[in-house]
Design a protein around this motif. Structure first.
Motif, mmCIF file in Angstrom:
data_model
loop_
_atom_site.group_PDB
_atom_site.id
_atom_site.type_symbol
_atom_site.label_atom_id
_atom_site.label_comp_id
_atom_site.label_asym_id
_atom_site.label_seq_id
_atom_site.Cartn_x
_atom_site.Cartn_y
_atom_site.Cartn_z
ATOM 1 N N ARG A 177 0.823 -1.210 0.000
ATOM 2 C CA ARG A 177 0.000 0.000 0.000
ATOM 3 C C ARG A 177 0.856 1.259 0.000
ATOM 4 N N ALA A 178 0.272 2.317 -0.568
ATOM 5 C CA ALA A 178 0.898 3.643 -0.569
ATOM 6 C C ALA A 178 -0.153 4.678 -0.190
ATOM 7 N N GLU A 179 0.211 5.570 0.727
ATOM 8 C CA GLU A 179 -0.700 6.637 1.148
ATOM 9 C C GLU A 179 0.022 7.978 1.071
ATOM 10 N N PRO A 180 -0.624 8.983 0.482
ATOM 11 C CA PRO A 180 -0.004 10.327 0.442
ATOM 12 C C PRO A 180 0.202 10.851 1.856
ATOM 13 N N ASP A 181 1.328 11.546 2.076
ATOM 14 C CA ASP A 181 1.581 12.089 3.415
ATOM 15 C C ASP A 181 1.328 13.587 3.495
ATOM 16 N N GLY A 184 3.671 15.795 -0.687
ATOM 17 C CA GLY A 184 4.113 15.389 -2.014
ATOM 18 C C GLY A 184 4.830 14.052 -2.025
ATOM 19 N N ARG A 185 4.807 13.379 -0.882
ATOM 20 C CA ARG A 185 5.453 12.079 -0.768
ATOM 21 C C ARG A 185 4.389 11.035 -0.431
ATOM 22 N N TYR A 186 4.819 9.787 -0.344
ATOM 23 C CA TYR A 186 3.906 8.696 -0.022
ATOM 24 C C TYR A 186 4.549 7.815 1.035
ATOM 25 N N ARG A 187 3.715 7.148 1.812
ATOM 26 C CA ARG A 187 4.170 6.186 2.809
ATOM 27 C C ARG A 187 3.868 4.777 2.291
ATOM 28 N N ILE A 188 4.913 3.985 2.143
ATOM 29 C CA ILE A 188 4.797 2.665 1.545
ATOM 30 C C ILE A 188 4.838 1.608 2.649
ATOM 31 N N THR A 189 3.848 0.692 2.615
ATOM 32 C CA THR A 189 3.770 -0.382 3.608
ATOM 33 C C THR A 189 3.496 -1.706 2.900
ATOM 34 N N GLY A 190 4.338 -2.717 3.200
ATOM 35 C CA GLY A 190 4.104 -4.015 2.588
ATOM 36 C C GLY A 190 5.369 -4.855 2.576
ATOM 37 N N ALA A 191 5.287 -5.989 1.905
ATOM 38 C CA ALA A 191 6.408 -6.924 1.845
ATOM 39 C C ALA A 191 6.628 -7.365 0.405
ATOM 40 N N LYS A 192 7.882 -7.495 0.035
ATOM 41 C CA LYS A 192 8.260 -7.975 -1.290
ATOM 42 C C LYS A 192 9.242 -9.141 -1.128
ATOM 43 N N ILE A 193 9.234 -10.034 -2.106
ATOM 44 C CA ILE A 193 10.169 -11.155 -2.076
ATOM 45 C C ILE A 193 10.927 -11.244 -3.401
ATOM 46 N N TYR A 194 12.018 -12.001 -3.368
ATOM 47 C CA TYR A 194 12.866 -12.222 -4.552
ATOM 48 C C TYR A 194 13.448 -10.915 -5.091
ATOM 49 N N LEU A 211 6.311 -1.302 -6.714
ATOM 50 C CA LEU A 211 4.915 -1.269 -7.122
ATOM 51 C C LEU A 211 4.033 -1.353 -5.888
ATOM 52 N N ALA A 212 3.030 -0.469 -5.827
ATOM 53 C CA ALA A 212 2.125 -0.444 -4.679
ATOM 54 C C ALA A 212 0.770 0.117 -5.118
ATOM 55 N N ARG A 213 -0.236 -0.085 -4.247
ATOM 56 C CA ARG A 213 -1.586 0.403 -4.529
ATOM 57 C C ARG A 213 -1.930 1.602 -3.645
ATOM 58 N N LEU A 214 -2.538 2.577 -4.261
ATOM 59 C CA LEU A 214 -3.115 3.678 -3.502
ATOM 60 C C LEU A 214 -4.500 3.286 -2.981
ATOM 61 N N LYS A 215 -4.930 3.949 -1.928
ATOM 62 C CA LYS A 215 -6.263 3.703 -1.397
ATOM 63 C C LYS A 215 -7.302 4.043 -2.467
ATOM 64 N N ASP A 216 -8.311 3.198 -2.583
ATOM 65 C CA ASP A 216 -9.389 3.369 -3.558
ATOM 66 C C ASP A 216 -8.911 3.266 -5.005
ATOM 67 N N ARG A 222 -4.788 -2.341 -13.227
ATOM 68 C CA ARG A 222 -5.052 -0.930 -13.539
ATOM 69 C C ARG A 222 -4.863 -0.023 -12.329
ATOM 70 N N GLY A 223 -4.792 -0.607 -11.134
ATOM 71 C CA GLY A 223 -4.692 0.204 -9.936
ATOM 72 C C GLY A 223 -3.324 0.166 -9.283
ATOM 73 N N ILE A 224 -2.277 -0.039 -10.063
ATOM 74 C CA ILE A 224 -0.930 -0.151 -9.517
ATOM 75 C C ILE A 224 -0.133 1.101 -9.868
ATOM 76 N N SER A 225 0.588 1.625 -8.887
ATOM 77 C CA SER A 225 1.449 2.786 -9.093
ATOM 78 C C SER A 225 2.896 2.410 -8.788
ATOM 79 N N LEU A 226 3.812 3.207 -9.304
ATOM 80 C CA LEU A 226 5.239 2.954 -9.114
ATOM 81 C C LEU A 226 5.851 4.066 -8.276
ATOM 82 N N PHE A 227 6.676 3.664 -7.306
ATOM 83 C CA PHE A 227 7.276 4.623 -6.383
ATOM 84 C C PHE A 227 8.788 4.410 -6.282
ATOM 85 N N LEU A 228 9.497 5.501 -6.161
ATOM 86 C CA LEU A 228 10.924 5.467 -5.866
ATOM 87 C C LEU A 228 11.086 5.550 -4.361
ATOM 88 N N VAL A 229 11.680 4.508 -3.771
ATOM 89 C CA VAL A 229 11.811 4.414 -2.317
ATOM 90 C C VAL A 229 13.284 4.156 -1.997
#
Length: 587
Positions: A177-181, A184-194, A211-216, A222-229
């Motif tokens: 998940r990604a939520e705007p803070d 102009g930034r986002y807070r990314i929460t989740g787990a990735k493997i490999y 890759l993460a999803r925004l709320k709603d 179609r609901g996936i966004s890309l973030f630089l973290v």
């Protein structure tokens, strides 16, 4: 055995099959084709002399995780620093970003060398290359200014964060998940493997593309966004992310494959790349780059396996070859060993040519050909990735076979190449997915005109063989014409199946079709190289390598391309298994 970059063979393929001269002329590069050796020669020496000797060390000692810190194998930090200081990381990047702006075609040859010498080491810069391209094409000016130059130089590295425990190839199941803070930034929460090189000690900062999803957000892809973290934030503090584990793998032990946790303490800070809910398109920029480079990995590993097997076959004495005077012969003198070695060499050369053609198309897409060349690159990319990595698995297995029992023993190194190669057909989109992409998305491009144009280029090579008329090619002209016929008929069948809304029929034949395409395209490329070699001999060039190139084209056509007819039958008439699969697999 140490890997030796086959620079002369690579240069010949670049010039006489992949069109290096035209690429240099189109791009306005201040170099002649002969000058390219001034790049490839030192690249080959770096591959064999610096990173090659670390290959076994990486396999035996691997990367280690302790207290959240990943340490690479001994010597790797120093080798990576030498790689960066030598300017090798930014070969293909644009000069305005600090790169050298060399054609994709030249960068592809270097990528092959790095991976032939040390696949695990070379995965790190490979991922960074993809990150550079994604950021350059889709990132904001502020992100480019902050990150691009350091990624291009290699001071920082990049990763690709797609896969999650419940979502392998099916990204519609993604949960991060990604939520705007509000800043102009986002807070990314989740787990990735490999996550390849998700944590390491080679660079001070790691730029994760996540890759993460925004709320709603809309459901599915179609609901996936890309973030630089980034691992380290611009203010110097550590971001809220960590490596939660290292995978214990069959191969590529030197490459740290990480599980990543984002947002243990409120969310890792990230910045949007591109538009909201359009992240998959941005990530595919990175993935398409990676797919060609993974194909080049396959070429490099297959070449390394061939070299090692050839060296062993020349030294190992066993049995008496027909007509030999001595009681025992080097096994390279036995017909079946020659068959295995020639299969390795010819298949590797064919895969190399297909990858180089793909890189050339990417270069041509920036010139007058524009969209037509880009479509050609799109058509060839899944073939370059899947065919070349299948060849890597087959060549490394044959390498073990040539070694006999000693190949099954780890100390020889043949087993490592086989273990390392196994991942290549799996990551960056499994080879089955590449076949689906080829058949369902790439064949229909421009109503099938793109694939038909590619088949037409193969026919022109076949016509050139007929006009040459040299006995040295044996039955290769006839075999190539037959193979092209099989490919043409199979292509028409699949296009009709798709047009008549029979996707299951087309998908059932997708994997054999990709193999058929690779075999025919590879045979045409080797024939083209053989024609150039024969012309050189007729012109008075006495280089003995030319006779070998002709012989290789003949071997491939007469011994490997003969599978084309059977593959055609499978593509056109093999979908019947779909009716019986459920009952056949019931027990």
């Amino acid at each position: 055995m140490s890997y030796r970059a086959p620079v002369e063979d690579m240069l010949f393929m670049l010039r006489h099959v992949a069109g290096l001269d035209g690429v240099l002329a189109q791009g306005g590069h201040d170099m002649a084709p002969e000058d390219v050796s001034a790049i490839l020669d030192p690249a080959g020496k770096f591959a064999s002399g610096v990173i090659g000797p670390l290959n076994r060390i990486g396999d035996r000692q691997g990367a280690r995780l302790q207290d959240g810190v990943v340490t690479t194998a001994p010597g790797w930090r120093e080798a990576y620093r030498a790689f960066v200081d030598g300017g090798w990381n930014g070969l293909g990047a644009r000069p305005e970003h600090g790169g050298q702006g060399l054609p994709n075609l030249i960068a592809a040859a270097c990528t092959e060398m790095w991976n032939g010498a040390n696949l695990s080491f070379s995965l790190c810069p490979l991922l960074t290359i993809g990150g550079i391209e994604a950021l350059a094409q889709h990132g904001s000016d502020a992100l480019k200014e902050r990150y691009l130059a350091k990624l291009v130089s290699g001071e920082w590295t990049a990763t690709m964060n797609l896969t999650e425990p419940q979502a392998g190839s099916d990204l519609s199941l993604l949960r991060t998940r990604a939520e705007p803070d509000g800043e102009g930034r986002y807070r990314i929460t989740g787990a990735k493997i490999y996550i390849t090189y998700g944590e390491h000690d080679l660079a001070d900062n790691i730029v994760h593309l996540v890759l993460a999803r925004l709320k709603d957000a809309p459901s599915g892809t179609r609901g996936i966004s890309l973030f630089l973290v980034p691992k380290v934030l611009p203010d110097g503090t550590h971001n809220d992310l960590r490596c939660s584990g290292l995978e214990h793998k069959l191969g590529i032990h030197g490459s740290p494959t990480c599980s990543m946790a984002f947002g243990d303490n409120g969310g890792a800070i990230g910045w949007l790349i591109g538009e909201e809910n359009r992240g998959l398109a941005c990530m595919f920029t990175m993935m398409n780059s990676a797919r060609l480079n993974v194909g080049l990995q396959g070429v490099g590993v297959a070449e390394a396996a061939y070299q090692q097997a050839l060296d062993y076959a020349r030294e190992r004495r066993q049995g008496r070859a027909p007509g030999a005077a001595e009681p025992t012969s080097a096994i390279v003198a036995h017909a079946d060993v020659q068959r295995m070695l020639l299969t390795m060499k010819a298949s590797t050369a064919a895969a190399r040519a297909i990858c180089y053609l793909t890189a050339q198309a990417l270069d041509a897409a920036e010139g007058p050909e524009g969209k037509a060349a880009n479509d050609r690159a799109s058509l060839l990319t899944p073939v370059a990735k899947a065919f070349s990595t299948d060849i890597a698995n087959e060549a490394t297995s044959l390498g073990v076979q040539v070694h006999g029992g000693t190949g099954f023993i780890e100390e020889t190194g043949a087993a490592q190449l086989m273990r390392d190669a196994r991942i290549l057909g799996i990551y960056e989109g499994t080879n089955g997915i590449q076949a689906i992409d080829l058949v369902s998305r790439k064949l229909p491009l421009n109503g099938g005109a793109t694939v038909q144009a590619q088949i037409a280029t193969m026919r022109r090579v076949a016509e050139g063989l007929l006009k040459d008329g040299s006995d040295a090619f044996g039955t290769a002209p006839a075999r190539l014409r037959e193979g092209i016929g099989s490919l043409d008929r199979s292509t028409s069948f699949l296009l009709k199946a798709l047009a008549s809304n029979r996707p299951e029929t087309a998908l059932a034949g997708a994997t054999p079709y990709l193999r058929l395409f690779g075999l025919v395209q590879g045979a045409a490329c080797l024939a083209q190289a053989g024609l150039a070699a024969n012309a050189a001999l007729k012109g008075g060039d006495t280089d003995p390598a030319h006779a070998g190139r002709i012989a290789l084209a003949r071997f491939f056509a007469e011994n490997l391309l003969t599978a084309a007819g059977g593959l055609e039958q499978t593509v056109i008439g093999g979908a019947g298994f779909l009716d019986d699969a459920a009952s056949a697999l019931a027990s």
